[in-house]
Design an enzyme around this catalytic site. Structure first.
Site, PDB file in Angstrom:
ATOM      1  N   VAL A   1      -8.193   3.950 -15.160  1.00 30.72           N
ATOM      2  CA  VAL A   1      -6.965   4.519 -15.739  1.00 30.72           C
ATOM      3  C   VAL A   1      -5.940   3.411 -15.905  1.00 30.72           C
ATOM      4  CG1 VAL A   1      -5.120   6.235 -15.494  1.00 30.72           C
ATOM      5  CG2 VAL A   1      -7.381   6.706 -14.540  1.00 30.72           C
TER       6      VAL A   1
ATOM      7  N   LYS B   1      -8.547  10.620 -18.024  1.00 28.26           N
ATOM      8  CA  LYS B   1      -7.615   9.914 -17.131  1.00 28.26           C
ATOM      9  C   LYS B   1      -6.718  10.912 -16.399  1.00 28.26           C
ATOM     10  CE  LYS B   1      -7.815   5.796 -19.993  1.00 28.26           C
ATOM     11  NZ  LYS B   1      -7.267   5.123 -21.187  1.00 28.26           N
TER      12      LYS B   1
ATOM     13  N   LYS C   1     -14.035   5.904 -16.863  1.00 26.34           N
ATOM     14  CA  LYS C   1     -13.228   7.136 -16.681  1.00 26.34           C
ATOM     15  C   LYS C   1     -14.014   8.385 -17.032  1.00 26.34           C
ATOM     16  CE  LYS C   1     -11.982   5.135 -20.753  1.00 26.34           C
ATOM     17  NZ  LYS C   1     -11.422   3.844 -21.069  1.00 26.34           N
TER      18      LYS C   1
ATOM     19  N   ARG D   1     -29.092  -5.855 -24.695  1.00 25.72           N
ATOM     20  CA  ARG D   1     -29.846  -6.810 -25.519  1.00 25.72           C
ATOM     21  C   ARG D   1     -29.628  -8.231 -24.995  1.00 25.72           C
ATOM     22  NH1 ARG D   1     -26.148  -5.061 -30.295  1.00 25.72           N
ATOM     23  NH2 ARG D   1     -24.804  -5.485 -28.512  1.00 25.72           N
TER      24      ARG D   1
HETATM   25  N1  LIG Z   1     -12.474  -2.190 -23.307  1.00 26.35           N
HETATM   26  C1  LIG Z   1     -11.395  -1.837 -22.601  1.00 26.35           C
HETATM   27  O1  LIG Z   1     -10.266  -2.243 -22.907  1.00 26.35           O
HETATM   28  C2  LIG Z   1     -11.541  -0.936 -21.402  1.00 26.35           C
HETATM   29  C3  LIG Z   1     -10.384  -0.597 -20.665  1.00 26.35           C
HETATM   30  C4  LIG Z   1     -10.517   0.222 -19.546  1.00 26.35           C
HETATM   31  C5  LIG Z   1     -11.764   0.694 -19.176  1.00 26.35           C
HETATM   32  N2  LIG Z   1     -12.854   0.378 -19.947  1.00 26.35           N
HETATM   33  C6  LIG Z   1     -14.154   0.907 -19.530  1.00 26.35           C
HETATM   34  O2  LIG Z   1     -15.002  -0.178 -19.187  1.00 26.35           O
HETATM   35  C7  LIG Z   1     -16.356   0.131 -19.514  1.00 26.35           C
HETATM   36  C8  LIG Z   1     -16.927  -0.945 -20.442  1.00 26.35           C
HETATM   37  O3  LIG Z   1     -16.154  -0.997 -21.625  1.00 26.35           O
HETATM   38  P1  LIG Z   1     -16.315  -2.213 -22.669  1.00 26.35           P
HETATM   39  O4  LIG Z   1     -15.213  -2.051 -23.653  1.00 26.35           O
HETATM   40  O5  LIG Z   1     -16.454  -3.514 -21.943  1.00 26.35           O
HETATM   41  O6  LIG Z   1     -17.712  -1.830 -23.358  1.00 26.35           O
HETATM   42  P2  LIG Z   1     -18.598  -2.734 -24.341  1.00 26.35           P
HETATM   43  O7  LIG Z   1     -17.826  -3.898 -24.845  1.00 26.35           O
HETATM   44  O8  LIG Z   1     -19.201  -1.797 -25.322  1.00 26.35           O
HETATM   45  O9  LIG Z   1     -19.757  -3.295 -23.380  1.00 26.35           O
HETATM   46  C9  LIG Z   1     -20.760  -2.461 -22.868  1.00 26.35           C
HETATM   47  C10 LIG Z   1     -21.810  -3.342 -22.189  1.00 26.35           C
HETATM   48  O10 LIG Z   1     -22.804  -2.480 -21.643  1.00 26.35           O
HETATM   49  C11 LIG Z   1     -24.102  -2.962 -22.004  1.00 26.35           C
HETATM   50  N3  LIG Z   1     -25.037  -1.852 -22.032  1.00 26.35           N
HETATM   51  C12 LIG Z   1     -24.974  -0.729 -22.813  1.00 26.35           C
HETATM   52  N4  LIG Z   1     -25.999   0.092 -22.540  1.00 26.35           N
HETATM   53  C13 LIG Z   1     -26.735  -0.522 -21.573  1.00 26.35           C
HETATM   54  C14 LIG Z   1     -27.901  -0.181 -20.864  1.00 26.35           C
HETATM   55  N5  LIG Z   1     -28.574   0.963 -21.105  1.00 26.35           N
HETATM   56  N6  LIG Z   1     -28.382  -1.039 -19.925  1.00 26.35           N
HETATM   57  C15 LIG Z   1     -27.741  -2.201 -19.665  1.00 26.35           C
HETATM   58  N7  LIG Z   1     -26.595  -2.574 -20.290  1.00 26.35           N
HETATM   59  C16 LIG Z   1     -26.097  -1.746 -21.232  1.00 26.35           C
HETATM   60  C17 LIG Z   1     -23.913  -3.615 -23.344  1.00 26.35           C
HETATM   61  O11 LIG Z   1     -24.964  -4.521 -23.610  1.00 26.35           O
HETATM   62  P3  LIG Z   1     -24.991  -5.407 -24.966  1.00 26.35           P
HETATM   63  O12 LIG Z   1     -23.887  -6.422 -24.770  1.00 26.35           O
HETATM   64  O13 LIG Z   1     -26.326  -6.053 -24.961  1.00 26.35           O
HETATM   65  O14 LIG Z   1     -24.737  -4.455 -26.084  1.00 26.35           O
HETATM   66  C18 LIG Z   1     -22.543  -4.287 -23.141  1.00 26.35           C
HETATM   67  O15 LIG Z   1     -22.713  -5.538 -22.528  1.00 26.35           O
HETATM   68  C19 LIG Z   1     -16.307   1.549 -20.128  1.00 26.35           C
HETATM   69  O16 LIG Z   1     -16.542   2.497 -19.110  1.00 26.35           O
HETATM   70  C20 LIG Z   1     -14.878   1.675 -20.622  1.00 26.35           C
HETATM   71  O17 LIG Z   1     -14.429   3.015 -20.684  1.00 26.35           O
HETATM   72  C21 LIG Z   1     -12.765  -0.426 -21.031  1.00 26.35           C
END
Ligand SMILES: NC(=O)c1ccc[n+]([C@@H]2O[C@H](COP(=O)([O-])OP(=O)(O)OC[C@H]3O[C@@H](n4cnc5c(N)ncnc54)[C@H](OP(=O)(O)O)[C@@H]3O)[C@@H](O)[C@H]2O)c1
Length: 430
Positions: free
Chosen positions: A130, A203, A103, A47
Site C-alpha cells: 500500500v 489497498k 496487494k 523468461r
Molecule cells: N510497479 C510498481 O510501482 C508497484 C508498486 C507497488 C506494488 N507493486 C507490486 O509489486 C509486484 C510486482 O510488480 P512489478 O511492477 O515489479 O511487476 P512486473 O514489472 O510485471 O514484474 C513481474 C516479474 O514477475 C516475473 N514473473 C511473472 N510470472 C512469473 C512466474 N510464473 N514465475 C516466475 N516469475 C514470474 C516476471 O518475469 P519476466 O521478467 O521474465 O517477465 C517479472 O520479472 C506486484 O504485486 C505489484 O502489485 C508494484
C-alpha cells in the site's frame, strides 16, 4: 557477524529489478544493518533468457523449486493471486519468512497467510503493498498499536490521481485525459484495475484490516471507479471550492445502539480545496489518519515506481533478516476486534447534486419534498449557478447512502427536473 540470510527473489521486473540492484550495490551497508550478510540465493522470473543483466547462475524459471531450496526468506514481487499464493503458503509452512508487495493477494488471502505464518513462527511483512515508498503499514501496525484509529482517508492510486488532477487543471474530459496519461506512461496498457478502483479497493481492505483489527477483504469494500467523471463534475466541484479525488475511506462507524462497525469504500468524491489531500496532485499518494490520542496524521510520498517501492521492500527485508539473526518475530496479525463490515447502503455519506430544473415557481418546493420524503436533510441550496449549466445545486447533510441514492432516483423522475447533471459524494468537511 552471523551466518548470511539467504533470500529467494520471486519476480525481477519493475520492483524486483530495483531490489536486486540495491541488494548488490549496498551489500555491506545492509549487512551491517541486518547483523548478517543478506545474500541473494536465487531469482525466479518467467523468461530467464530476457534477463542478460542479472547474474545468470542465480536465475531460474522454477519459482516453486527456489522456494523449496535452502533459503531463509522469500521476497515475492510477481503479483496476482495464483500461483503465488501456493508458493508463499508453502514458504511460510516451512518457517521461511515472506516479504511481499502483492496487494491483490493480501486483500484476498491475508487470513490464511497470517495463520500459516503464526503456525510456523515465520514473519509476514508487506509494507510495499500500500502506497509504495510511504511508511504507512508499519505505523498502523506498530506505532499506533496503542491508539484507537477512527478513520483512514487516502489517495492510494497514482494513475487515477494523475487523471483527476489533470482534468481539474486543464478542464479536459475523462477519455482524452486517460489517453494522455497512457501516452506519458502514467496509465497501464490495460488501466482497468486502476480506473475502476480495484487497486484502491485492495489497498482499502489492507488498511481497514490493520486500522480496525478486523479481517476485511477486497469483496467487503464498496468500489466505484472514475470512468463516469466528466468535465461537468469537475466544474461543479470547482464552483463549490472543491476538487475531485478517488478516495479510499476506512471508517469506524457508530450505530444507534452504541455498537461499532467498519466501513471500507472507494469512490470519487469532492473534497474542499483547503483539505490536506486536495493539494496531492499527479502520481503522488497521501493517506490521512485520525486516531483518538494521536489526532490527525498525514503520510505523503511516492506511491509506486520501481525504486520507491523497492525502498519499502528492502526495509521489510532488513526487519525480517534482523529477526532471524537476533531471534524473535515481527508483529502478528491482529484481528481480535472482529467488527462487522457495514453495507454501503447503511453507511452515512453526503451528496452534492446538481440539477437543471425548469424555470418556474414551486420548483424548489417540489425538489425539497423529495429530500424530505427520504428523510435526507439539506445542508445548502444554490440557485442559478453562474459557473455551470446547473440551475439548482443541493448539498446534503449525512444520510444513509441508500436514502441518498433513492432521493436522486426520485428527483430524476420529477417533471420539473430537466436533467441530473452531476451527483457526487462529499468528503473531508469534518
Ligand atoms: N510497479 C510498481 O510501482 C508497484 C508498486 C507497488 C506494488 N507493486 C507490486 O509489486 C509486484 C510486482 O510488480 P512489478 O511492477 O515489479 O511487476 P512486473 O514489472 O510485471 O514484474 C513481474 C516479474 O514477475 C516475473 N514473473 C511473472 N510470472 C512469473 C512466474 N510464473 N514465475 C516466475 N516469475 C514470474 C516476471 O518475469 P519476466 O521478467 O521474465 O517477465 C517479472 O520479472 C506486484 O504485486 C505489484 O502489485 C508494484
Amino acid at each position: 557477524m552471523a551466518d548470511s540470510v539467504k533470500v529467494a527473489l520471486l519476480g525481477c521486473g519493475t520492483v524486483g529489478g530495483e531490489v536486486a540492484r540495491l541488494l548488490h550495490e549496498q551489500a555491506d551497508e545492509l549487512a551491517a544493518r541486518a547483523g548478517a550478510p543478506v545474500e541473494l540465493a536465487g531469482i525466479a522470473v518467467r523468461r530467464p533468457d530476457k534477463h542478460p543483466e542479472l547474474p545468470q547462475h542465480l536465475l531460474t524459471s522454477d519459482a516453486e523449486a527456489l522456494v523449496d531450496s535452502d533459503v531463509d526468506v522469500v521476497v515475492e514481487l510477481i503479483g496476482g493471486i495464483d500461483p503465488v499464493r501456493g508458493w508463499l503458503l508453502s514458504a511460510l509452512d516451512q518457517g521461511k519468512s515472506v516479504v511481499t508487495a502483492n496487494k491483490a493477494l493480501l486483500a484476498e488471502c491475508s487470513a490464511e497467510l497470517s495463520e500459516a505464518a503464526d503456525a510456523s513462527g515465520a514473519d509476514l511483512y508487506f509494507e510495499a503493498a500500500v502506497a509504495g515508498a510511504i511508511p504507512l503499514l508499519r505505523p498502523l501496525r506498530e506505532s499506533l498499536a496503542g491508539d484507537r484509529i477512527t478513520r483512514v482517508l487516502g489517495i492510494v492510486n497514482g494513475t487515477t490521481n494523475y487523471i483527476l488532477s489533470a482534468m481539474d487543471e486543464t478542464g479536459s474530459g475523462y477519455t482524452e485525459t486517460l489517453e494522455e496519461a497512457s501516452r506519458l506512461g502514467y496509465a497501464e496498457a490495460d488501466p482497468t484495475a486502476d480506473v475502476d478502483g480495484y487497486d484502491a479497493a485492495s489497498k482499502a481492505a489492507i488498511l481497514a484490516s490493520l486500522a480496525f483489527h478486523t479481517r476485511v477483504t477486497a469483496s467487503d469494500v464498496h468500489r466505484e471507479g472514475i470512468g463516469a467523471i466528466g468535465a461537468a463534475d469537475i466544474d461543479a466541484a470547482k464552483a463549490l471550492g472543491r476538487t475531485v479525488k478517488l478516495l479510499a475511506i476506512c471508517e469506524r462507524v457508530l450505530d444507534a445502539e452504541g455498537g461499532e462497525s467498519v466501513s471500507a469504500r472507494v469512490y470519487p468524491a469532492m473534497i474542499p480545496r483547503s483539505h490536506q489531500l486536495a493539494g496531492v496532485n499527479g502520481a503522488f499518494n497521501a493517506v490521512y489518519v485520525e486516531a483518538d490520542a494521536a489526532g490527525e496524521l498525514m503520510f505523503f510520498g511516492h506511491g509506486a515506481g520501481g525504486s520507491p517501492t523497492a525502498s519499502a521492500v528492502l526495509g521489510d527485508l532488513i526487519a525480517v533478516a534482523r529477526n532471524r539473526v537476533l531471534g524473535g518475530r515481527g508483529p502478528r496479525e491482529s484481528a481480535h476486534a472482529q467488527l462487522p463490515v457495514r453495507p454501503m447502503g447503511k453507511t452515512p455519506t453526503r451528496y452534492h447534486i446538481s440539477l437543471d430544473v425548469a424555470d418556474k415557481p414551486g420548483v424548489l418546493a417540489q425538489v425539497a419534498l423529495v429530500f424530505a420524503e427520504h428523510d435526507v436533510s439539506i445542508a445548502a441550496v444554490r440557485q442559478r449557478d453562474a459557473d455551470s449549466t446547473a440551475s439548482l445545486v443541493v448539498v446534503t447533510h449525512l444520510a444513509p447512502d441508500a436514502a441518498l441514492q433513492s432521493t436522486v432516483d426520485d428527483l430524476a423522475k420529477l417533471e420539473v427536473v430537466r436533467e441530473v447533471i452531476s451527483v457526487m459524494r462529499v468528503e473531508g468537511d469534518d
